[in-house]
Design an enzyme around this catalytic site. Structure first.
Site, short mmCIF file in Angstrom:
data_model
loop_
_atom_site.label_atom_id
_atom_site.label_comp_id
_atom_site.label_asym_id
_atom_site.label_seq_id
_atom_site.Cartn_x
_atom_site.Cartn_y
_atom_site.Cartn_z
N TYR A 25 1.57 5.15 -2.62
CA TYR A 25 1.94 6.53 -2.31
C TYR A 25 3.31 6.87 -2.87
O TYR A 25 3.58 8.04 -3.18
CB TYR A 25 1.86 6.76 -0.80
N HIS A 68 -10.78 0.41 -9.57
CA HIS A 68 -10.28 1.41 -8.62
C HIS A 68 -8.80 1.66 -8.84
O HIS A 68 -8.34 2.81 -8.87
CB HIS A 68 -10.51 0.91 -7.19
N PHE A 69 -8.05 0.60 -9.04
CA PHE A 69 -6.61 0.71 -9.23
C PHE A 69 -6.29 1.56 -10.46
O PHE A 69 -5.37 2.38 -10.46
CB PHE A 69 -6.03 -0.70 -9.39
N HIS A 70 -7.10 1.40 -11.51
CA HIS A 70 -6.82 2.13 -12.74
C HIS A 70 -7.17 3.61 -12.63
O HIS A 70 -6.51 4.44 -13.28
CB HIS A 70 -7.56 1.49 -13.92
N ARG A 104 -12.04 -10.77 -10.42
CA ARG A 104 -10.84 -10.22 -11.03
C ARG A 104 -9.92 -11.37 -11.42
O ARG A 104 -10.14 -12.52 -11.04
CB ARG A 104 -10.13 -9.29 -10.05
N ARG A 105 -8.90 -11.06 -12.21
CA ARG A 105 -7.88 -12.04 -12.60
C ARG A 105 -8.49 -13.28 -13.24
O ARG A 105 -8.06 -14.40 -12.95
CB ARG A 105 -7.03 -12.46 -11.40
N HIS A 159 0.82 -1.20 0.00
CA HIS A 159 0.00 0.00 0.00
C HIS A 159 0.86 1.25 0.00
O HIS A 159 0.51 2.24 -0.67
CB HIS A 159 -0.96 0.04 1.19
#
Length: 560
Positions: free
Chosen positions: A237, A384-386, A449-450, A233
């Protein structure tokens, strides 16, 4: 004497030009960024086509081989090389040229990263490391894959150290003065990186490498997952803070006004240092073996990261409104129309900022104990990641390269390049918007996912899911078009026509530029102690429970 370029911004004097020797190191890193973008983007397009059920991979290429390539090359290779290059440029710009030792250390780090990247890429290309970019156990790759990733991390340490040394040298040469904000931000990001990578380094050196080479038979799966997310995580950042550097320091200069507050900017970065690491267990909320109290504590710590994000949003939009008012805006939101929408250096990061609004809201959902149950391990997480990494971070990186590449190569940003940058921003936004929206919607409907259509085709909702997978493919096509624009633009920025004057590396002054720092804000001993203290509170008991409560180690399985 100064002159104006086509955007109307003033060209600066020679004392603010990055040293050419430092520029060569920066450019070497940026070339890797362009290569990684093209390779990783192609893999991403193929992924979306496979997921739509309308395309089969040729030449025996495996879907998870492709998924690993996409994740590693974009999430690790592209970002790491950009960050090391940009931060080197940043400290050289505001602190002055690196000395011979600092520059040599940066080059050694670059070659460590290069060798490690090639090593890991070879294992992926030969289908001996189809373990995704998270490389969780019990998935097992060839040992050289883990050695390669370790070399990449060591390379970042070396280059980051060269930046820290230059920052500390400036402080020793200018005792009693407030350090340049951009150099302070680089130092914060690097200290966070040192602390968080201890988890992934210990995981690979003492568990994955011995296990993958057959020196040990078992591996503690729970421990490796916990150590990965201790790192994983904060990694987000590490990607994001260089974008924040551009937002805080470069964007106000590009629009032609002072930044809102130097002190608020430093405070937000310090808070990211404190709260970006002891939060990784919120990625493990549904996993057994970690006590609910410690999961809850890390959820609270995760929500603390909202505070510096809101500080950043307030500071930036105060800057934008100030600019708009100076341009004659009078209504509540009239300033928005006055922003410099014809300058790609502004538009690229600004569009990324807009994506970060829904991205942040989605992050609150992901980190919330009960709401996480609905979206965990669905393609919502990928969406969300994208829109947090694939839009705000990458678009800001593009914007930074718009001014950084011509600055270090002596080329000119022509009007056609600027137009190409605008097309890049809007095409990328369209593709990412379509793709991520489809991922979020079908994720709420339970799509995993995946996985591919061939794997979930028997599910009762498969036909409903497939229409959204087709939308993802459409978004992927637009993103690939944007990638072609980006690669073409970057080549022109490097190889284009020379400029009579060096293009600006914009660094803003702030309204409170002359106000002294709060005493503790650059007390690095105190900052590190607080960071380590929070990490120990968050992780001592969860990790000790993994051993004392016999959360079993597991034999791994070879996937090649």
């Amino acid at each position: 004497m100064s002159v104006q370029n086509y955007t109307g911004n003033m060209i600066f004097d020679k004392n603010t030009i990055i040293d050419p020797k430092d520029g060569r190191l920066v450019l070497a890193n940026m070339i890797w960024v362009i290569v990684a973008l093209l390779i990783g983007g192609t893999a991403g397009l193929l992924q979306t086509l496979v997921r739509s059920g309308q395309f089969e991979l040729p030449f025996g290429i495996g879907y998870y081989q492709l998924l690993t390539l996409h994740g590693v090359i974009l999430a690790l290779v592209l970002t790491f090389f950009f960050i090391m290059g940009f931060q080197t440029a940043a400290v050289s710009r505001v602190c002055g040229p690196l000395n011979k030792t600092e520059r040599r250390l940066g080059w050694i780090g670059f070659w460590f990263m290069t060798v490690g990247t090639l090593m890991a890429a070879a294992m992926i290309a030969t289908n001996q490391a189809s373990v995704l970019y998270t490389f969780y156990a019990p998935l097992q790759a060839h040992g050289l894959f883990y050695v390669g990733l370790t070399l990449v991390v060591i390379g970042t340490w070396l280059t980051a150290t060269s930046q820290i040394i230059r920052y500390q040298r400036w402080r020793s040469e200018n005792k009693g003065q407030k350090s340049p904000l951009l150099a302070f931000m680089v130092a914060v990001n690097n200290v966070m990186w040192y602390v968080c990578t201890l988890g992934v380094a210990s995981m690979t050196l003492f568990q994955f490498i011995p296990w993958s080479f057959g020196w040990i038979e078992t591996i503690n799966v729970k421990l490796t997952r916990t150590l990965f997310w201790y790192f994983g995580h904060a990694l987000v950042y590490f990607w994001l803070l260089p974008a924040y550097m551009v937002w805080y320091v470069s964007i106000p200069k590009i629009v032609g006004i002072k930044g809102f507050s130097d002190k608020l900017a430093r405070l937000s970065f310090v808070l990211f240092l404190f709260f970006s690491i002891p939060v990784g267990i919120h990625h493990q909320l549904v996993e057994p073996g970690i006590d609910a109290f410690w999961k809850g504590l890390q959820v609270i710590l995760t929500f603390m990261v909202i505070v510096p994000s809101l500080i950043t949003a307030f500071s930036l939009f105060a800057t934008f409104e100030t600019y708009g008012r100076k341009q004659g805006a009078t209504g509540l939101l009239d300033w928005f129309k006055k922003l410099p929408w014809k300058d790609a250096r502004f538009v690229l990061p600004f569009v990324g900022m807009l994506f970060f609004i829904p991205g942040g809201l989605g992050g609150i959902i992901n980190a919330s104990g009960q709401m996480n149950q609905l979206v965990h391990n669905t393609i919502w997480i990928v969406g969300h990641f994208h829109i947090t990494v694939g839009a705000p971070v990458i678009l800001t990186y593009f914007g930074a390269m718009m001014f950084l590449l011509p600055h270090i190569t002596g080329k000119r940003i022509s009007s056609s390049m600027n137009t190409m940058g605008l097309w890049l921003a809007y095409t990328w936004a369209l593709g990412m918007g379509i793709m991520s929206m489809a991922m979020h919607i079908v994720g709420l409907k339970g799509a995993p996912r995946r996985s591919t259509f061939s794997e979930y085709g028997g599910h009762e909702l498969a036909q409903e899911w497939i229409s959204y997978q087709m939308m993802q493919a459409v978004g992927g096509v637009f993103l690939f078009i944007a990638i072609i624009i980006a690669v073409t633009l970057f080549v022109q920025l490097i190889m284009g026509p020379p400029s009579a004057e060096v293009e600006e590396f914009p660094v803003a002054k702030f309204l409170d530029e002359d106000v002294k720092n709060v005493g503790w804000i650059e007390n690095w001993r105190l900052l590190v102690i607080i960071t380590v203290f929070l990490v120990l509170i968050a992780y001592t008991m969860p990790i000790s429970q993994i051993f004392t409560e016999n959360i079993a180690g597991s034999k791994g399985y070879k996937f090649w």
